[in-house]
Design an enzyme around this catalytic site. Structure first.
Site, PDB file in Angstrom:
ATOM      1  N   HIS A 174       0.831  -1.204   0.000  1.00  0.00           N
ATOM      2  CA  HIS A 174       0.000   0.000   0.000  1.00  0.00           C
ATOM      3  C   HIS A 174       0.868   1.257   0.000  1.00  0.00           C
ATOM      4  CE1 HIS A 174      -2.316   3.136   2.290  1.00  0.00           C
ATOM      5  NE2 HIS A 174      -3.167   2.880   1.328  1.00  0.00           N
ATOM      6  N   GLU A 207       1.906   1.919  -3.475  1.00  0.00           N
ATOM      7  CA  GLU A 207       0.807   2.504  -4.251  1.00  0.00           C
ATOM      8  C   GLU A 207       0.794   4.020  -4.103  1.00  0.00           C
ATOM      9  OE1 GLU A 207      -3.585   3.655  -3.317  1.00  0.00           O
ATOM     10  OE2 GLU A 207      -3.152   1.590  -2.724  1.00  0.00           O
ATOM     11  N   HIS A 208       0.982   4.495  -2.858  1.00  0.00           N
ATOM     12  CA  HIS A 208       1.018   5.935  -2.618  1.00  0.00           C
ATOM     13  C   HIS A 208       2.225   6.588  -3.299  1.00  0.00           C
ATOM     14  CE1 HIS A 208      -2.001   7.022   0.652  1.00  0.00           C
ATOM     15  NE2 HIS A 208      -2.221   5.741   0.427  1.00  0.00           N
ATOM     16  N   GLU A 212      -4.130   8.172   7.404  1.00  0.00           N
ATOM     17  CA  GLU A 212      -5.136   7.239   6.882  1.00  0.00           C
ATOM     18  C   GLU A 212      -5.397   6.117   7.887  1.00  0.00           C
ATOM     19  OE1 GLU A 212      -5.908   4.487   2.871  1.00  0.00           O
ATOM     20  OE2 GLU A 212      -4.030   5.599   3.116  1.00  0.00           O
TER      21      GLU A 212
END
Length: 419
Positions: A47, A50-51, A127
């Protein structure tokens, strides 16, 4: 519709579906590297990557990445799942080549600037904090953990804050080096696309890359368990899950129809019994999810601290009744809902591109829609009843969050389900 599929000598796969009459297209790269491909110390790194994809390449700054797509009225995004990380864009048909160029750039040429790593690390920590503050989000992460304890499949996609806080530039580089080979990627496109043009571009961008050694992924083993977390909230949040078939299992469609009939809409059993007849909650639903090697039937509800025991009891009663009295009308309604959801979703090129990539990753082919519809239509009421009767209730998992002092424990629910 025209579906075409090719594989380059290095294993890179290209699948497209031309949708006549569309002036736009969705195109992306699906990398078979998600949460379940991480080692324990890497939890959250897929993840994080992905950022970082949008934080600069060797030829584009973060702003230039955004401007390249938005200057032509397009949209670019990414997501991470248990088994994949996807980078995709929606653009007009004339700009498909540009979109592929940008997406390939962010996948193949990230720079992982240390300053950008620190900036994005803070974004991801925010997040994670937001998820922890959202009960009906975090409870599903916990349910996954207790369903698949001490396994990659059971770990959260976001990762724990302490891991995310420690990832280095070299950690990101190492994960890409292991998991971002051409044979671990699928280029999928749908809408107003030309397969031959995309093929030519794909060969130019990806054809020279060396094949990677396949990653030996740990299989998922549903074990079940319980987690209870007391917190001063307005509602008690309740989740229950059971093992369900994988995509490859013959009874996968029986499970999906069962999940729909149990709690997939306003006419479903749980909604009618728990909410409409007894007024015990505002939200309650059930669903069946399938993956490459496992699946889950999941039930969720939010209720008051005073009603949690009654809600759990009624849920157990509906689970016990289904094998005996699930009706043909319920099965037919659920079947139609399942087909309608599939067909309506595929009117979008983005949904079609994602479906192509996911099916190709699982089967190394793309089963036709007619094949899927035929399998849904072949499920009988007796098939659904038998599936319900054969669910392994002893391996259930439960998570409770909020004012839950009056909630039953998992052992008592299992006992009630077995009675």
């Amino acid at each position: 519709m025209t579906l075409r599929f090719d594989t380059l000598p290095n294993g890179f796969r290209i699948v497209t579906e031309h949708m006549p009459g569309l002036m736009s297209a969705s195109i992306g790269i699906w990398v078979q590297a998600g949460g379940r491909h991480e080692r324990p110390e890497q939890n959250g790194i897929a993840h994080f990557l992905e950022h970082m994809a949008f934080k600069g390449t060797k030829t584009r700054s973060p702003l230039q990445i955004a401007e390249a797509i938005e200057d032509v009225g397009g949209y670019i995004n990414a997501y991470t799942s248990k088994d994949m990380t996807a980078y995709y864009a929606r653009v007009l048909s004339a700009d498909v080549g540009l979109a592929l160029d940008v997406i390939s750039d962010i996948v193949l040429n990230p720079v992982f600037d240390p300053r950008e790593i620190e900036t994005e690390r803070n974004v991801i920590l925010q997040e994670i904090g937001q998820t922890l503050d959202t009960p009906d989000d975090i409870i599903f992460d916990w349910l996954q953990e207790v369903s698949y304890p001490d396994q990659p499949f059971g770990r959260t996609i976001l990762g724990p804050a302490e891991r995310v806080g420690a990832f280095s530039q070299q950690d990101l580089i190492n994960f890409v080096a292991q998991h971002y080979g051409p044979n671990q990627m699928i280029l999928s496109a749908a809408g107003g696309v030309d397969h031959d043009e995309i093929m030519t571009k794909a060969i130019e961008l990806f054809g020279h890359l060396p094949r990677h050694e396949p990653f030996q992924m740990m299989g998922a083993d549903f074990l079940g368990g319980e987690k209870r977390k007391v917190k001063k909230l307005e509602q008690a949040h309740f989740t229950l899950s059971f093992e369900a078939p994988s995509y490859r299992a013959p009874d996968v469609y029986a499970a999906q129809i069962y999940g729909m009939a149990l709690g997939g809409g306003m006419s479903s059993r749980l909604f009618q019994k728990v909410r409409e007849e007894n007024g015990l909650c505002y939200t309650i639903f059930a669903q069946s999810g399938a993956y490459e090697d496992t699946g889950q039937i999941t039930i969720y509800a939010g209720t008051s601290s005073e009603e949690i025991a009654s809600l759990a009891q009624l849920t157990v009663e509906e689970l016990k009744r289904a094998p005996q009295d699930m009706s043909s009308a319920e099965v037919e309604r659920a079947r139609v809902q399942l087909k309608a959801g599939l067909l309506m979703g595929l009117e979008s090129p983005s949904s079609r591109a994602e479906r192509l990539a996911r099916l190709l990753a699982i089967y190394d082919r793309v089963p036709s829609l007619d094949e899927a519809i035929a399998k849904i239509d072949a499920v009988t009421c007796q098939d659904v009843r038998e599936f319900a009767a054969n669910m392994n209730m002893a391996r259930s998992a439960m998570v409770l969050y909020g004012p839950i002092s009056k909630a039953p424990d998992l052992a008592s629910l299992r006992k009630a389900l077995a009675a």
